[in-house]
Design a protein around this motif. Structure first.
Motif, PDB file in Angstrom:
ATOM      1  N   ILE A 150       0.818  -1.220   0.000  1.00 25.02           N
ATOM      2  CA  ILE A 150       0.000   0.000   0.000  1.00 25.02           C
ATOM      3  C   ILE A 150       0.851   1.270   0.000  1.00 25.02           C
ATOM      4  N   GLY A 151       2.176   1.105  -0.053  1.00 27.02           N
ATOM      5  CA  GLY A 151       3.052   2.263  -0.174  1.00 27.02           C
ATOM      6  C   GLY A 151       3.429   2.925   1.127  1.00 27.02           C
ATOM      7  N   MET A 152       3.057   2.311   2.264  1.00 24.41           N
ATOM      8  CA  MET A 152       3.417   2.894   3.556  1.00 24.41           C
ATOM      9  C   MET A 152       4.896   2.719   3.868  1.00 24.41           C
ATOM     10  N   THR A 153       5.477   1.622   3.381  1.00 20.70           N
ATOM     11  CA  THR A 153       6.886   1.318   3.611  1.00 20.70           C
ATOM     12  C   THR A 153       7.573   1.095   2.275  1.00 20.70           C
ATOM     13  N   VAL A 154       8.712   1.739   2.079  1.00 16.48           N
ATOM     14  CA  VAL A 154       9.508   1.522   0.870  1.00 16.48           C
ATOM     15  C   VAL A 154      10.411   0.313   1.103  1.00 16.48           C
ATOM     16  N   ASP A 155      10.396  -0.617   0.172  1.00 17.94           N
ATOM     17  CA  ASP A 155      11.161  -1.857   0.337  1.00 17.94           C
ATOM     18  C   ASP A 155      12.632  -1.644  -0.008  1.00 17.94           C
ATOM     19  N   SER A 156      13.364  -1.064   0.931  1.00 19.73           N
ATOM     20  CA  SER A 156      14.805  -0.878   0.740  1.00 19.73           C
ATOM     21  C   SER A 156      15.568  -2.180   0.967  1.00 19.73           C
ATOM     22  N   ASN A 157      14.941  -3.133   1.684  1.00 15.78           N
ATOM     23  CA  ASN A 157      15.608  -4.407   1.972  1.00 15.78           C
ATOM     24  C   ASN A 157      15.976  -5.159   0.701  1.00 15.78           C
ATOM     25  N   ALA A 158      15.016  -5.250  -0.227  1.00 18.69           N
ATOM     26  CA  ALA A 158      15.241  -6.021  -1.446  1.00 18.69           C
ATOM     27  C   ALA A 158      16.402  -5.451  -2.253  1.00 18.69           C
ATOM     28  N   ALA A 159      16.463  -4.116  -2.357  1.00 20.08           N
ATOM     29  CA  ALA A 159      17.554  -3.482  -3.109  1.00 20.08           C
ATOM     30  C   ALA A 159      18.898  -3.782  -2.467  1.00 20.08           C
ATOM     31  N   TRP A 160      18.956  -3.691  -1.139  1.00 21.18           N
ATOM     32  CA  TRP A 160      20.222  -3.950  -0.430  1.00 21.18           C
ATOM     33  C   TRP A 160      20.644  -5.400  -0.602  1.00 21.18           C
ATOM     34  N   MET A 161      19.707  -6.328  -0.441  1.00 19.95           N
ATOM     35  CA  MET A 161      20.041  -7.742  -0.600  1.00 19.95           C
ATOM     36  C   MET A 161      20.472  -8.054  -2.030  1.00 19.95           C
ATOM     37  N   GLY A 162      19.798  -7.414  -2.994  1.00 22.34           N
ATOM     38  CA  GLY A 162      20.187  -7.626  -4.383  1.00 22.34           C
ATOM     39  C   GLY A 162      21.623  -7.221  -4.639  1.00 22.34           C
ATOM     40  N   THR A 163      22.024  -6.093  -4.051  1.00 25.32           N
ATOM     41  CA  THR A 163      23.412  -5.634  -4.198  1.00 25.32           C
ATOM     42  C   THR A 163      24.384  -6.635  -3.591  1.00 25.32           C
ATOM     43  N   GLU A 164      24.072  -7.138  -2.393  1.00 23.82           N
ATOM     44  CA  GLU A 164      24.965  -8.076  -1.715  1.00 23.82           C
ATOM     45  C   GLU A 164      25.051  -9.403  -2.452  1.00 23.82           C
ATOM     46  N   LEU A 165      23.942  -9.883  -2.977  1.00 22.28           N
ATOM     47  CA  LEU A 165      23.971 -11.131  -3.737  1.00 22.28           C
ATOM     48  C   LEU A 165      24.788 -10.974  -5.020  1.00 22.28           C
ATOM     49  N   THR A 166      24.650  -9.819  -5.643  1.00 19.30           N
ATOM     50  CA  THR A 166      25.416  -9.552  -6.861  1.00 19.30           C
ATOM     51  C   THR A 166      26.913  -9.580  -6.577  1.00 19.30           C
ATOM     52  N   LYS A 167      27.314  -9.022  -5.432  1.00 21.97           N
ATOM     53  CA  LYS A 167      28.726  -9.051  -5.050  1.00 21.97           C
ATOM     54  C   LYS A 167      29.236 -10.478  -4.911  1.00 21.97           C
ATOM     55  N   LEU A 168      28.336 -11.399  -4.563  1.00 27.17           N
ATOM     56  CA  LEU A 168      28.714 -12.802  -4.393  1.00 27.17           C
ATOM     57  C   LEU A 168      28.711 -13.559  -5.715  1.00 27.17           C
ATOM     58  N   GLY A 169      28.341 -12.866  -6.784  1.00 32.63           N
ATOM     59  CA  GLY A 169      28.283 -13.531  -8.077  1.00 32.63           C
ATOM     60  C   GLY A 169      27.004 -14.310  -8.285  1.00 32.63           C
ATOM     61  N   ILE A 170      25.949 -13.959  -7.553  1.00 33.43           N
ATOM     62  CA  ILE A 170      24.662 -14.640  -7.658  1.00 33.43           C
ATOM     63  C   ILE A 170      23.707 -13.761  -8.448  1.00 33.43           C
ATOM     64  N   GLU A 171      23.071 -14.320  -9.443  1.00 31.29           N
ATOM     65  CA  GLU A 171      22.127 -13.573 -10.270  1.00 31.29           C
ATOM     66  C   GLU A 171      20.771 -13.511  -9.572  1.00 31.29           C
ATOM     67  N   VAL A 172      20.256 -12.319  -9.368  1.00 28.48           N
ATOM     68  CA  VAL A 172      18.928 -12.157  -8.780  1.00 28.48           C
ATOM     69  C   VAL A 172      17.904 -12.246  -9.911  1.00 28.48           C
ATOM     70  N   TYR A 173      17.132 -13.330  -9.881  1.00 26.23           N
ATOM     71  CA  TYR A 173      16.174 -13.596 -10.963  1.00 26.23           C
ATOM     72  C   TYR A 173      14.908 -12.783 -10.804  1.00 26.23           C
ATOM     73  N   GLN A 174      14.449 -12.607  -9.546  1.00 25.26           N
ATOM     74  CA  GLN A 174      13.177 -11.924  -9.341  1.00 25.26           C
ATOM     75  C   GLN A 174      13.085 -11.393  -7.917  1.00 25.26           C
ATOM     76  N   MET A 175      12.444 -10.226  -7.781  1.00 27.66           N
ATOM     77  CA  MET A 175      12.069  -9.677  -6.481  1.00 27.66           C
ATOM     78  C   MET A 175      10.554  -9.575  -6.446  1.00 27.66           C
ATOM     79  N   THR A 176       9.937 -10.046  -5.354  1.00 24.43           N
ATOM     80  CA  THR A 176       8.484 -10.093  -5.262  1.00 24.43           C
ATOM     81  C   THR A 176       8.018  -9.527  -3.930  1.00 24.43           C
ATOM     82  N   SER A 177       7.021  -8.659  -3.967  1.00 25.32           N
ATOM     83  CA  SER A 177       6.393  -8.148  -2.746  1.00 25.32           C
ATOM     84  C   SER A 177       4.994  -8.760  -2.652  1.00 25.32           C
ATOM     85  N   ILE A 178       4.665  -9.329  -1.491  1.00 28.48           N
ATOM     86  CA  ILE A 178       3.396 -10.034  -1.351  1.00 28.48           C
ATOM     87  C   ILE A 178       2.702  -9.652  -0.043  1.00 28.48           C
TER      88      ILE A 178
END
Length: 417
Positions: free
Chosen positions: A14-42
């Motif tokens: 509903i837009g009350m919270t900005v999902d900064s977690n997913a962006a941060w985790m995506g960056t860290e996984l990328t540093k590990l050489g892991i491809e982030v296939y999808q991010m999903t909010s549910i």
């Protein structure tokens, strides 16, 4: 290897919270050489969580989940994961001890909700959360790994840094994926792609190029994949060297460097002082310059000459020229730059005068018309821009254009001696 990130919480949807977690985790996984296939909010609904988790595990070796681990009735992630992995919730003494210690440290009494937070799905690996009451949980199923973490950003980052990242390195054999960013300014995406068409065709097959534009800045992301990390680094460095030969006039830095950092480094390294006269940008150029640590070494000060009287009284702008050419003109931009340089006795000065919008434009000078100028002992130069965006974007682009004009002028005049 690929991973997916799932963020659970109605507050995100509903837009009350900005999902900064997913962006941060995506960056860290990328540093590990892991491809982030999808991010999903549910949403916080059991059937939705079960479906999305099952789909993610069917596609990806690693699934990271955040949210829904709090002490209240709407936090259902643990129960849902317990059902998914066909197990039951049991109290973990280690988690309970951690919660008791945290509550005591905060001067709070334990209640039933706190005690229930010590219940975890039987058989999962507990990831201790030293910063909060909800532990992280590591599950394995059919060679796949799912990790559940709290949605509180600093708690998630603690668990990722201290448990998940080391666990990933130990558990998975990963090919290396390396990224480099080449920062550019001064042209548009389609033109840049046209210039680099042959460069892209000649890149090795295991290297790819992506264009990431935002507010006039275009990041060129080079991605290399392979088993030999050292070789990937060498090849990416070689590709960057080629780009410097092809588009030297547009590259201002690497790997996320801001234009204000690049400009500041140039001034500092050459012991150059700067002053600024701003009208339409309202102090934004000065704000960006001073956002860089150590900017006091080269930045002297500025005048926000929003009103024409300030232009004449503080910067020495000629009243007759204001009446003849208007405030948004080459003549006034040049006089503003010369005036502030003389007033503050600096090596260089930049100025900006324009129509940020949304009102104030005319047929001759529409919204987004901006004149910027640079002045030094070698002379003064002005250039016109037509941005035609929203007010905030016009201000941002005018500020970047002024800094880039300064940067290019300084480089050219240093070369000329």
């Amino acid at each position: 290897m690929q991973a997916e990130i799932i963020s659970i919480g109605d507050e995100i949807l509903i837009g009350m919270t900005v999902d900064s977690n997913a962006a941060w985790m995506g960056t860290e996984l990328t540093k590990l050489g892991i491809e982030v296939y999808q991010m999903t909010s549910i949403s916080d609904k059991k059937e939705h969580i079960l479906k999305v988790i099952d789909d993610a595990i069917s596609r990806s070796e690693l699934v990271l989940v955040t949210g829904g681990l709090g002490p209240t009735s709407d936090d259902i992630t643990k129960k849902t994961l317990s059902e998914y992995f066909n197990t039951r919730l049991v109290q973990d003494d280690g988690v309970l001890t951690n919660i008791e210690g945290l509550m005591k440290k905060r001067g709070l009494d334990m209640n039933e909700n706190n005690i229930k937070q010590a219940e975890v799905p039987e058989g999962c690996k507990i990831l201790t959360n030293a910063l909060g009451t909800a532990p992280g949980m590591w599950f394995e199923k059919n060679g796949r790994v799912l990790v559940s973490m709290p949605g509180v950003p600093y708690e998630m980052k603690y668990i990722m840094t201290n448990h998940v990242i080391p666990g990933i390195k130990e558990h998975f054999k990963r090919a290396h994926i390396k990224y480099r960013l080449v920062m550019t300014f001064g042209t548009f995406e389609a033109r840049l792609a046209e210039i680099l068409e042959d460069f892209e065709k000649q890149m090795p097959g295991y290297v790819s190029l992506a264009y990431l534009p935002t507010s006039g800045i275009i990041k060129l992301r080079l991605t290399g994949r392979g088993e030999d990390e050292t070789e990937i680094d060498r090849v990416l460095t070689g590709q960057i060297d080629k780009l410097y030969n092809i588009i030297p006039e547009y590259i201002y830095g690497l790997d996320g460097m801001s234009l204000e950092e690049a400009t500041g480094n140039l001034l500092k390294n050459n012991s150059i002082t700067l002053s600024i006269a701003e009208s339409c940008t309202g102090g934004n150029i000065s704000r960006m310059i001073t956002s860089v640590p150590g900017s006091s070494d080269y930045f002297t000060g500025s005048v926000i000459a929003y009103n024409n009287r300030i232009k004449t009284d503080e910067l020495g702008v000629n009243t007759g020229d204001l009446e003849k050419h208007g405030a948004v003109s080459e003549e006034i931009a040049l006089q503003m730059a010369r005036g502030i340089r003389e007033k503050y006795k600096t090596d260089y000065a930049i100025s900006a005068t324009g129509i940020a919008g949304p009102g104030g434009g005319t047929e001759e000078k529409p919204v987004g018309t901006v004149w910027i100028a640079v002045s030094s002992k070698h002379g003064s130069y002005a250039e016109k821009h037509n941005f035609a965006f929203t007010r905030s974007n016009n201000i941002r682009r005018a500020s970047l254009a002024a800094m880039n004009l300064l940067r290019k002028t300084v480089i050219e005049e240093i070369k000329e001696g």
